[in-house]
Scaffold this active site. Structure first.
Site, short mmCIF file in Angstrom:
data_model
loop_
_atom_site.label_atom_id
_atom_site.label_comp_id
_atom_site.label_asym_id
_atom_site.label_seq_id
_atom_site.Cartn_x
_atom_site.Cartn_y
_atom_site.Cartn_z
CG ASP A 79 -16.26 -47.69 14.65
OD1 ASP A 79 -16.25 -48.93 14.59
OD2 ASP A 79 -17.22 -47.04 15.12
CD GLU A 146 -19.56 -51.34 18.29
OE1 GLU A 146 -20.11 -52.03 19.16
OE2 GLU A 146 -18.83 -50.35 18.56
#
Length: 510
Positions: A79, A146
């Site tokens: 991400d 994350e």
């Protein structure tokens, strides 16, 4: 899109980064990219697996004769942070990132670039496809969420990884290697505050603070940049003598990005408007002077709302206002007491650098970012990200939030807590990396502890036998639309990564 990336070197790495730029991947929306990677790996005969959290693991057998070499895990997160300038319409769930090169750096047009951690993911994929590389057993671990919560690492399956060494590819400084990082936790504060109808002599005003640089809430927390939430609350407090009452508020979009913009709607007595405008001009000059040389784009604006005033949606996309409308005469503001107490609490809330480390000179030990603040129809929400090398300090700041906002009847909870990564300066892996760095580049790397939430601490807790280091290319402006990566440093990063894997497979230093 982004065809020009194919002309950069190392070609395999940049080709994969182009795929990442063209594939939307904000936190919580990594599935499309994961499917693309799985299709790519399957076509090359590599096995893959997902755990229950959605983390992706790809395995590649060792080169012939290297089966007994230490297994290496290449690790990064899929991400990216979704931040765009207010005047840039961009849907991070559907739109690709548009990139361009300027002065030796790769940038994105008015959005985050996603070099954090796209560079690491692209490098891992390029390693996996390099059939000329001598390597031991390889695993590539790609985690999810994350940037939003560390959720992928926190929920990572245990007993899943087989490797002995983990190379985290999520660092952002050329010539440095990281062996430790801060832990952290989200502190969430919520309250329902009393409201009352606007008086006949009150008018609705829009207040905005824009133009700040923003940045990474860990790496950039000590650089003196402005925090839009902190500064706009200061403005609101200065306007209280004019009788201002809060109607709604929206500041920041991510708890791990320094807020660049904040917006408030106020009820203000009609005969106080001139005084408020005059005070605002004074504050603009004060804040610009205070931020000179560090964060020079600040702009304050106060304007009367139209008769049909836009409402503030709690789930508005970054940089976008809600399209809902409500006749100004039906609006309610916080009561004078509630407005005063909320502004006062926000004004004294912990923020910024709390303490510098004694054990690791020059490194922030504990900090807090007032990342996301909102108020709508009396519903108040705050999400702050506390980081520290000491879990006890993280707990203490969370308790300070609890004590402070408890005075206005708010509830405070701690979410997504994750441990720090304890340094091991005598690690054989670190020794090998330093020797290789000297041989390949002619200089020793700086060995650092970072005030950011690398996933190494979490992964080390689940796999305590793993040796770990973290390194990467030069990235600046992470978590903001100023994010950029130095192109030459990517080639250097690739050289080091490739050489380290070969060295680990052969048992030599370089």
């Amino acid at each position: 899109m982004n065809d020009h990336l194919d002309s950069l070197t190392p070609a395999p790495l940049w080709r994969h980064f182009r795929t990442l730029c063209n594939t939307p991947r904000p936190s919580g929306h990594e599935a499309q990219l994961a499917r693309t990677i799985v299709d790519w790996a399957s076509a090359r005969g590599m096995s893959h697996d997902f755990d229950a959290a959605g983390n992706l693991l790809i395995r590649k057998p060792a080169s012939p004769g290297r089966e007994k070499a230490p297994g290496v895990v290449l690790q990064g997160h899929l991400d990216m942070v979704a931040q765009a300038n207010a005047d840039r319409p961009h849907d991070f769930t559907t739109d690709p990132i548009e990139t361009y090169v300027a002065d030796g750096w790769l940038h994105a047009r008015d959005t985050t670039l996603g070099a954090d951690n796209g560079m690491g993911v692209a490098a891992a994929l390029a390693i996996l496809e390099d059939d000329t590389l001598e390597h031991g057993p390889l695993e590539a671990l790609f985690t999810v969420e994350e940037e939003s919560s560390m959720g992928g690492a926190l929920k990572l399956a245990e007993g899943w990884l087989e490797g002995d060494i983990l190379l985290n590819l999520d660092s952002e400084d050329r010539g440095q290697v990281y062996i430790g990082c801060a832990g952290g936790a989200d502190v969430v504060v919520e309250a329902n505050l009393p409201t009352s109808a606007l008086r006949d002599d009150e008018r609705v005003w829009r207040l905005s603070l824009t133009g700040l640089a923003g940045g990474h809430s860990g790496i950039d927390i000590d650089k003196g940049r402005g925090n839009a939430n902190r500064l706009l609350v200061r403005v609101l407090r200065a306007l209280e003598p004019c009788g201002a009452r809060l109607i709604d508020y929206r500041g920041g979009t991510l708890r791990n990005a320094l807020p660049r913009e904040a917006f408030a709607t106020l009820a203000l007595a009609a005969d106080e408007s001139e005084a408020a405008q005059a005070r605002l001009a004074e504050l603009q000059a004060e804040l610009v002077a205070e931020l000179a040389g560090v964060d020079e784009g600040l702009t304050l604006a106060l304007s009367m709302a139209p008769e049909a005033a836009p409402g503030m949606a709690s789930e508005a996309a970054p940089g976008m206002a809600s399209e809902e409308t409500m006749p100004a005469g039906t609006q309610e503001a916080l009561t004078a007491t509630a407005s005063h107490m909320l502004i006062a609490a926000l004004h004294v809330a912990p923020y910024g650098v709390e303490r510098m480390s004694v054990e690791v000179p020059g490194v922030v030990e504990t900090s807090n970012n007032l990342g996301v603040v909102s108020l709508e129809s009396g519903r108040f929400h705050l999400c702050a990200l506390v980081r520290s090398l000491r879990d006890s300090a993280t707990a203490d700041i969370a308790d300070r939030f609890r004590a402070l906002f408890g005075l206005i009847g708010a509830e405070t909870r701690v979410e997504n807590a994750y441990p720090g990564w304890t340094p091991e300066p005598d690690s054989p892996l670190l020794t090998r990396f330093r020797e290789l760095h000297q041989q390949k580049l002619g200089v020793d790397p700086e060995v650092k502890v970072i005030h950011a939430g690398l996933e190494c601490g979490i992964l080390g807790g689940k796999y305590p036998a793993l040796e770990m280091i973290s390194f990467g290319p030069q990235i600046r402006g992470a978590h903001s639309p100023d994010e950029r990566v130095e192109i030459d440093s990517v080639e250097e990063f690739w050289l080091l990564l490739r050489a380290l894997i070969e060295a680990l497979a052969s048992g030599r230093a370089a």
